[in-house]
Design an enzyme around this catalytic site. Structure first.
Site: not given
Length: 332
Positions: A55, A79, A132-134, A285
């Site tokens: 997504k 994929k 980007i992942t947190e 954070h």
């Protein structure tokens, strides 16, 4: 799945450490018909997306394509051979790099598997990885950090960051492209939303941005203030620098030391978030925590002021403060 990801990280880390560091460090990127980017990215940066069919990967890849970023493919295991958003999808980063000549990757992968995705980019020897992942486990990032230190080819920006953008040329990340305007100010920040605030303000006062880098708010990140400041100081397009820090760690003090040592004449404006934060309590954070008497906003502000930096008391004053300094120095 999380165990498999952790195992993969361990295996890749061993492989990196066993390779000849002298051979790896001596390899250079060949930039055909263009010089390497002054600050990590430019219009020639070719980007793949790890997690493109998810997504978040789908949405932000669409946004990047609309902005004009050279998105050349994506990676989603099992994929490979398909297409998504008109881009080829591959099973591995190595395959994607070989077929598309990509030199950068952006990662939109869930936290348990994000570190393995970073390591895969390292193995493929991309020039730039933007994660980007947190919420990546700190234990995983310790291993990634160790692997990064054993090579000099690949730069990691993030994790837990908005990404990097060179306005009008290349957008890698989740930042809203429309608020950016090509211009004269380099922005580096630990906070995503405060980055957007600084961008909006420097656009509003007519200065614009040369490059904006969100380095992320985690304790273990790939790129720090010093790395970005060195690039901004050397970049002829960057005439002023905005630094947005926060409590925790010593990154801002290190930045102040570099600014002082460099003797740069470029104006630097800073804002430090967390002035009223209580010791021992994490503020947003993972890295924003005052512990052991270190990492306070007061210490950071003092160090920056001693280095000749203009420190704003409010984030609302970043743009006007930079414009005032520009006027004082006859730059506008």
């Amino acid at each position: 799945m999380a165990r498999q990801a952790t195992k993969l990280i361990a295996n890749l880390s061993k492989k990196l450490s066993s390779s000849n560091p002298h051979t790896r460090c001596s390899e250079q990127t060949v930039w055909i018909g263009a010089a390497p980017p002054a600050v990590f990215v430019d219009k020639n940066t070719r980007v793949i997306c790890q997690g493109i069919t998810g997504k978040n990967g789908t949405f932000h890849t669409e946004q990047a394509i609309e902005y004009g970023t050279k998105m050349v493919g994506g990676v989603t295991p099992k994929k490979g051979g398909t297409e998504h958003l008109g881009l080829p999808v591959f099973n591995t980063v190595e395959e994607a790099k070989a077929e598309t000549k990509a030199n950068a990757s952006v990662i939109y992968v869930p936290p348990p598997f994000a570190a393995a995705a970073i390591m895969e980019g390292l193995e493929a020897e991309l020039d730039l990885i933007v994660c980007i992942t947190e919420g990546i486990p700190q234990h995983d990032m310790v291993r990634v950090k160790a692997a990064l230190k054993k090579q000099s080819r690949t730069r990691l920006i993030g994790p837990n960051c908005p990404g990097i953008i060179k306005p009008g040329e290349c957008k890698i990340g989740i930042m809203p492209g429309y608020i950016h305007k090509p211009g004269r100010i380099g922005i580096v920040s630990r906070s995503g939303t405060l980055t957007y605030e600084a961008v909006f303000q420097t656009t509003a006062v007519g200065l614009g941005q040369s490059t904006c880098v969100g380095i992320g708010g985690d304790p273990f990140n790939g790129t720090n203030f010093v790395d970005c400041l060195e690039k901004f100081i050397a970049d002829p397009q960057t005439e002023g620098i905005v630094l947005i820090g926060e409590i925790g760690g010593t990154a801002e003090e290190d930045a102040a030391a570099l600014i002082k040592e460099s003797g740069t004449q470029k104006p630097v404006v800073a804002f430090i978030a967390g002035l009223t934060a209580p010791p021992g309590r994490r503020m947003g954070h993972a890295g924003a925590i005052v512990s052991g008497g270190k990492g306070t906003a007061q210490d950071k502000i003092k160090a920056l002021k001693e280095a000749g930096v203009t420190v704003c008391e409010s984030p609302a004053k970043i743009g006007v403060s930079m414009l005032e300094v520009f006027k004082q120095r006859g730059l506008v």
